[in-house]
Write a protein that holds these residues in place. Structure first.
Motif, short mmCIF file in Angstrom:
data_model
loop_
_atom_site.label_atom_id
_atom_site.label_comp_id
_atom_site.label_asym_id
_atom_site.label_seq_id
_atom_site.Cartn_x
_atom_site.Cartn_y
_atom_site.Cartn_z
N GLY A 64 1.03 -15.12 9.99
CA GLY A 64 2.31 -14.42 10.00
C GLY A 64 2.48 -13.52 8.79
N TRP A 65 1.99 -13.96 7.63
CA TRP A 65 2.05 -13.13 6.43
C TRP A 65 1.10 -11.93 6.57
CZ3 TRP A 65 2.63 -10.36 2.36
CH2 TRP A 65 1.54 -10.00 1.56
N VAL A 66 -0.12 -12.16 7.06
CA VAL A 66 -1.13 -11.10 7.11
C VAL A 66 -0.66 -9.93 7.96
CG1 VAL A 66 -3.43 -10.57 8.01
CG2 VAL A 66 -3.10 -12.57 6.57
N VAL A 67 -0.02 -10.20 9.10
CA VAL A 67 0.37 -9.10 9.99
C VAL A 67 1.49 -8.25 9.39
CG1 VAL A 67 -0.36 -10.33 12.06
CG2 VAL A 67 2.02 -10.51 11.31
N ARG A 68 2.17 -8.75 8.35
CA ARG A 68 3.23 -7.95 7.72
C ARG A 68 2.78 -7.24 6.46
NH1 ARG A 68 7.86 -8.39 10.91
NH2 ARG A 68 8.13 -6.34 9.96
N ILE A 69 1.49 -7.33 6.12
CA ILE A 69 0.99 -6.65 4.91
C ILE A 69 1.26 -5.14 4.94
CG2 ILE A 69 -1.12 -6.02 3.67
CD1 ILE A 69 -2.14 -8.84 4.10
N PRO A 70 1.02 -4.44 6.08
CA PRO A 70 1.32 -2.99 6.07
C PRO A 70 2.78 -2.68 5.73
CG PRO A 70 -0.03 -3.56 7.97
CD PRO A 70 0.39 -4.85 7.34
N ALA A 71 3.71 -3.46 6.27
CA ALA A 71 5.12 -3.22 5.97
C ALA A 71 5.44 -3.52 4.51
CB ALA A 71 5.99 -4.09 6.89
N ILE A 72 4.83 -4.56 3.96
CA ILE A 72 5.04 -4.88 2.54
C ILE A 72 4.46 -3.78 1.66
CG2 ILE A 72 4.57 -6.56 0.72
CD1 ILE A 72 6.46 -7.60 2.84
N LYS A 73 3.32 -3.23 2.06
CA LYS A 73 2.72 -2.12 1.30
C LYS A 73 3.69 -0.95 1.23
CE LYS A 73 -1.21 1.09 1.36
NZ LYS A 73 -0.40 2.32 1.39
N GLU A 74 4.28 -0.61 2.35
CA GLU A 74 5.23 0.50 2.39
C GLU A 74 6.47 0.20 1.54
OE1 GLU A 74 7.83 2.99 5.73
OE2 GLU A 74 6.18 1.67 6.34
N GLN A 75 6.93 -1.03 1.62
CA GLN A 75 8.14 -1.41 0.88
C GLN A 75 7.92 -1.34 -0.63
OE1 GLN A 75 10.23 -5.12 2.04
NE2 GLN A 75 9.95 -5.74 -0.09
N THR A 76 6.76 -1.78 -1.10
CA THR A 76 6.50 -1.78 -2.54
C THR A 76 6.02 -0.42 -3.05
OG1 THR A 76 4.23 -2.55 -2.14
CG2 THR A 76 5.91 -4.24 -2.57
N GLY A 77 5.65 0.47 -2.13
CA GLY A 77 5.14 1.78 -2.55
C GLY A 77 3.78 1.70 -3.21
N ALA A 78 3.03 0.66 -2.92
CA ALA A 78 1.72 0.46 -3.55
C ALA A 78 0.67 1.34 -2.89
CB ALA A 78 1.31 -1.00 -3.46
N SER A 79 -0.25 1.85 -3.70
CA SER A 79 -1.41 2.55 -3.15
C SER A 79 -2.38 1.51 -2.59
CB SER A 79 -2.10 3.37 -4.24
OG SER A 79 -2.63 2.51 -5.23
N ALA A 80 -3.40 2.01 -1.91
CA ALA A 80 -4.38 1.07 -1.34
C ALA A 80 -5.05 0.24 -2.44
CB ALA A 80 -5.43 1.84 -0.54
N SER A 81 -5.37 0.89 -3.56
CA SER A 81 -6.06 0.16 -4.62
C SER A 81 -5.15 -0.85 -5.30
CB SER A 81 -6.61 1.14 -5.66
OG SER A 81 -5.57 1.93 -6.20
N THR A 82 -3.90 -0.46 -5.58
CA THR A 82 -2.98 -1.41 -6.23
C THR A 82 -2.61 -2.54 -5.28
OG1 THR A 82 -1.11 0.02 -5.66
CG2 THR A 82 -2.03 0.25 -7.87
N LEU A 83 -2.52 -2.23 -3.98
CA LEU A 83 -2.27 -3.31 -3.02
C LEU A 83 -3.44 -4.29 -3.02
CD1 LEU A 83 -0.55 -4.55 -0.70
CD2 LEU A 83 -1.91 -3.15 0.87
N GLY A 84 -4.66 -3.75 -3.08
CA GLY A 84 -5.83 -4.63 -3.13
C GLY A 84 -5.80 -5.56 -4.32
N LEU A 85 -5.38 -5.01 -5.47
CA LEU A 85 -5.28 -5.86 -6.67
C LEU A 85 -4.20 -6.92 -6.49
CD1 LEU A 85 -5.63 -3.18 -9.50
CD2 LEU A 85 -7.28 -4.95 -8.87
#
Length: 400
Positions: free
Chosen positions: A28-49
């Protein structure tokens, strides 16, 4: 002993619920990662970290949880980690920066790693008490929980915000924990797995009780065997991580599948793995652990060679499914044997190595794809599956 048997049946049902809950919440958490990425404004690299927080929290806690289980009991630690896992999954949508996300994911990862060691240790005790190889059924519950969690997440993604969705997972998690916890907390294991010797899997329970006050420290040979079973777990989890991250891209990029058909690739693998684990107990009872591990590793190697090198989409999908069937029971057997040899510490070692394999797979595949090609890189899954089969044969005296 009908009363004792019914207690063990209730304990098995409760542990199954916790395995399913773990897979359900994590998916359930994994499928919401894209939405969390958008909400935090993280780039792909910072999201990876930030996502490394889950891995770091899990690995560190897995190492420590074996000690907590020996001190407080596997069942108590399972319930405590289930509560923490349920509460912490609601935290990511409340963050608004990658740094804050990474911090709360450390907590989530700690709960995830802790419950993995605790309920696997409890399952090892139950396997010993029932004297039946039922470990794959627990991991099948985890897989089913993950499939349900991912499916439900896909259904509600358009209707609910991540905050409402993950808060719903919290409520479901706390409810399941409240219903299943009493069966765990009432039951006291008759003996610690650490009291069992490597080549005497059927010791009388009285000997285990006499050693309960001071379980012996595993000797060097036992620790080496536990490490070998951890390597089998690593080989298996490497394939899971690699297919989860690279399987769809291989089908789309190399075999020109549509995005929809490419997504089916991992579904075929995951469904086959679930079916393999559902039939794992019967398979282990009929074939024994050694034959199951050797045949499973060999089957997975053949399946991944087909899945990675086949020139057609449908042959590749068939290969993914065959690989899922082959890998299905290797991880449960490895964790169960490690726990039977060294108790919660053995489970911790095998789980940590297995989780390390899942983390190792995707980046290794990526580097190999750059150096050679993605199909060639995916053959490394076949190579490690074959290695797991060889390790299984080498430990045949212990898995007999």
């Amino acid at each position: 002993m009908p009363g004792h048997h019914s207690d063990l049946t209730r304990l098995r049902a409760a542990l199954t619920a916790f395995f399913a809950l773990d897979g359900f919440i994590f998916a359930g958490w994994v499928v919401r990662i894209p939405a969390i990425k958008e909400q935090t404004g993280a780039s792909a690299s910072t999201l990876g970290l930030a996502l490394l927080g889950v891995s770091a929290g899990a690995v560190v806690t897995m190492i420590l949880t074996g000690r907590l289980c020996r001190r407080f009991g596997n069942h108590q630690v399972t319930v405590a980690c289930a509560v923490l896992l349920s509460l912490s999954v609601a935290l990511p949508p409340l963050t608004h920066s990658a740094l804050a996300l990474g911090a709360v994911l450390l907590v989530f990862g700690a709960a995830y790693g802790g419950i993995s060691v605790a309920f696997n240790s409890a399952a090892v005790e139950l396997v010993a008490a029932l004297r039946r190889p039922i470990m794959p059924s627990f991991h099948a519950a985890f897989s089913l929980g993950g499939m349900i969690g991912a499916g439900l997440g896909a259904l509600v993604a358009g209707a609910f915000s991540p905050t409402r969705h993950l808060l719903g997972l919290t409520l479901i998690g706390l409810l399941v924990t409240a219903l299943a916890a009493p069966a765990l907390l009432r039951h006291r294991p008759s003996r610690p797995p650490a009291a069992r010797q490597p080549f005497q899997p059927s010791e009388p329970s009285t000997r285990g009780r006499s050693a309960a006050s001071a379980p012996p420290r595993p000797d060097r040979r036992t620790r080496a065997l536990v490490a070998v079973f951890g390597l089998i777990a690593l080989c298996t989890a490497y394939g899971e991580g690699a297919l989860a991250d690279w399987g769809a891209l291989h089908l789309e990029q190399d075999l020109h599948a549509s995005p929809g058909l490419a997504a089916i690739g991992y579904s075929c693998f995951a469904l086959a793995m679930t079916l393999g684990r559902l039939s794992g107990t019967v398979l282990l009872e009929r074939l024994g652990r050694t034959t199951t591990v050797v045949a499973g590793g060999t089957t997975a190697a053949a399946g991944m060679l087909l899945g990675s090198l086949a020139p057609s989409l449908w042959a590749a999908l068939l290969g993914f499914a065959v690989a899922g069937l082959g890998l299905a029971n290797l991880f449960p057997v490895a964790v169960e044997r490690a726990g039977a040899l060294a108790g919660p510490s053995g489970v911790a070692v095998a789980s940590t190595l297995g989780y390390g394999g899942m983390l190792l797979g995707p980046p290794v595949i990526g580097f190999m794809a750059d150096w050679f090609s993605l199909p060639a890189a995916l053959t490394s899954v076949a190579a490690l599956a074959a290695a797991a089969a060889l390790l299984g044969f080498a430990t045949r005296r212990v898995t007999a």
